[in-house]
Design an enzyme around this catalytic site. Structure first.
Site, mmCIF file in Angstrom:
data_model
loop_
_atom_site.group_PDB
_atom_site.id
_atom_site.type_symbol
_atom_site.label_atom_id
_atom_site.label_comp_id
_atom_site.label_asym_id
_atom_site.label_seq_id
_atom_site.Cartn_x
_atom_site.Cartn_y
_atom_site.Cartn_z
ATOM 1 N N SER A 59 61.108 132.647 48.940
ATOM 2 C CA SER A 59 62.181 132.785 50.024
ATOM 3 C C SER A 59 62.679 134.231 50.172
ATOM 4 C CB SER A 59 63.352 132.113 49.910
ATOM 5 O OG SER A 59 63.843 132.170 48.606
ATOM 6 N N SER B 41 60.761 132.556 44.346
ATOM 7 C CA SER B 41 61.159 133.324 45.630
ATOM 8 C C SER B 41 60.978 134.767 45.521
ATOM 9 C CB SER B 41 62.284 132.673 45.810
ATOM 10 O OG SER B 41 62.344 131.624 46.569
ATOM 11 N N LYS C 144 68.947 140.488 49.445
ATOM 12 C CA LYS C 144 68.785 139.456 50.067
ATOM 13 C C LYS C 144 70.123 138.981 50.243
ATOM 14 C CE LYS C 144 66.442 135.119 48.829
ATOM 15 N NZ LYS C 144 65.565 134.394 47.956
#
Ligand code: GLN
Length: 510
Positions: free
Chosen positions: A171, A195, A80
């Site tokens: 996310s 997330s 990420k």
């Protein structure tokens, strides 16, 4: 080859049946083929091929001499874009950090590289990990790979691709899309309020939020320091256990880390659920929970009971306050964390130069999106001298009550809690961005945020495809440092539900 598990691909690499370079090329090719998903912000093609070459020379010798660096040698992974990667752009999907090149690797990234794993790219997300859709980053929204697979296509009548695709959740949507669309074997996400688990559930990935303190946060650009944990995204529970074992443990660069417990984190592939006590929190029958998710939740509880587990209803009475409590604490920590982005030391600097204050204000206004700015404003409001006791202190007290709810059920003999991960399957993008669905997505975190407030381990495991042809995940929450046991129960479920791999339905081009 791309749909193999980590265990299988690791064996094939060691036995010389697959070459790391060939494997890396295949992943890079698939990244190109699935570009429409917008899962990656940066593809590290050159570096990946170099790392794959190095793995190849180790592994080719290894066929005769056995010299791989570790279990992940030669295996492609994604990260990420809020984890620092040395000299590789790390943006947090924000204009503020659009060109930021960190001078070091986050500890968890370094640990994967030390095993010989091959970094294929940095994945898309909501700006600074604030969101539940992966729709809010400066590089555009991430599309759920299942939007393009046959089960959903058949149900949605093959409507126009451009308005019909569904979100990944967030996310860490880019990481979950990367793993489920078979462009990488594992990915790092981050989990502050759900997330990793939220997109894991919506994309059909196994998504682990480890116990707070088990994995180092050093180099993870902070959202809420007291809740952030690196998350692990894989396609199977056994793979998650392998990655957890590699990543866990004390890091001198993060004083909140602790020594890891037993080897392999106590994971067992033949865990016996007989006599396991499974709690069903009654407060998790939340408003907005879809009939279908509710039905799967009950079906799974029945399955466990049928196999000899003791399933019982429990109460976590303060659950209803978790959204508000999380909101206050999140904004307060955000306000303080984001202060470092002033246009001087890091990131975007405005051309406004009438005064230093005006330069700060303009840089921050131009660099952050409305979500980030809104949280900074709220956080500073909660922390004002006259508001501090009323909001921040109160929220900390409520946080303690939420943590105690869990302590009570676990000390009363419950081993693990079974809950939904999200309210329903993935929303279509056009629905999600409507105002009221945004509110709904905040509400949805009700199942995930409490585990962050309490620092507990939790995992989302894919259990079924909905009538719309989209993944539904269920969540297990356990006592602190029982991450291995949690994955063992998740493995038991995984073996029984037979969730299909997306490779059964070739993901067509857009
Ligand atoms: N949806 C939550 C938020 O926006 C959780 C985010 C996260 O876990 N990073 O704060």
């Amino acid at each position: 080859m791309l749909s193999l598990t980590i265990k299988e691909v690791s064996l094939a690499l060691r036995e010389g049946k697959i070459s790391p370079i060939e494997l890396c090329r295949k992943c890079l090719k698939r990244i190109k083929k699935t570009q429409h998903l917008n899962a990656y912000i940066t593809v590290t093609e050159e570096l990946a091929l170099k790392q794959a070459e190095e793995a190849e020379s180790r592994l080719l010798q290894g066929v005769y001499q056995g010299s791989p660096k570790g279990i992940l040698d030669g295996i492609p992974f994604a990260v990420k874009d809020n984890f620092c990667t040395e000299n590789i752009r790390t943006t947090c999907a924000s204009r503020m950090l659009k060109d930021y090149l960190p001078p070091y690797n986050a500890t968890v990234v370094q640990k994967l590289l030390d095993q010989g794993a091959v970094l294929v790219g940095k994945t898309n997300m909501d700006e600074f990990a604030m969101g539940s859709g992966s729709t809010d980053g400066v590089f555009g929204p991430v599309r759920n790979p299942w939007s393009y697979a046959a089960p959903y296509r058949e149900q949605s009548g093959g409507a126009d691709d451009d308005c019909d695709w569904v979100i990944t959740g967030g996310s860490s949507g880019g990481s979950c899309a990367a793993v489920t669309s078979l462009t990488s074997f594992l990915a790092l996400g981050s989990d502050t309020g759900g997330s990793t688990r939220n997109p894991g559930a919506l994309c059909g990935a196994v998504a682990l939020k480890p116990t707070y303190g088990l994995l180092s946060r050093h180099g993870l650009i902070p959202l809420v320091n007291s809740m952030d944990v690196p998350g692990i995204v894989t396609r199977s529970t056994s793979d998650a256990a392998i990655v957890l074992e590699v990543l866990q443990g004390r890091d001198l660069k993060d004083s909140t880390t602790v020594q890891s417990p037993t080897s392999h984190a106590g994971f067992s592939e033949d865990f016996d659920v007989h006599n396991l006590c499974v709690g069903i929190p009654k407060e998790y029958h939340a408003p907005g929970l879809s009939q279908e998710t509710l039905a799967h939740w009950s079906r799974l509880a029945d399955l466990l009971e049928g196999a000899g587990a003791r399933v019982r209803e429990v109460s976590l009475p303060h659950t209803q306050h978790s959204i508000v409590c999380y909101h206050v604490l999140c904004c307060a920590e955000v306000a303080s964390n984001m202060a470092r982005f002033d246009g001087l030391e890091y990131g975007h600097r405005s051309t406004e130069d009438s005064s230093t204050d005006a330069m700060y204000a303009a840089s921050r206004h131009e660099g952050f999106n409305a979500v980030v700015r809104g949280r900074i404003l709220s956080g500073n409001f909660f922390l004002l001298q006259q508001n501090y006791e009323r909001y921040f202190l109160k929220a900390q007290q409520v946080r303690r009550l939420i943590a105690e709810d869990f302590e009570h059920v676990f000390s009363a003999g419950v081993d693990v809690l079974l809950t939904p991960s999200t309210l329903s399957d993935a929303a279509s993008y056009s629905n999600f961005i409507l105002e009221d669905n945004r509110t709904r997505s905040t509400q949805e975190d009700v199942f995930t945020q409490s585990a962050n407030l309490a620092g507990l381990p939790a995992v989302s495991v894919p259990t079924a495809l909905s009538s719309r042809g989209l993944p539904i995940g269920l969540q297990l929450i356990g006592p602190a440092f029982q991450d291995g046991m949690l994955l063992s129960v998740a493995h038991w479920i995984e073996q029984r539900v037979g969730f299909p791999s997306i490779s059964n339905y070739e993901v067509p081009n857009k």
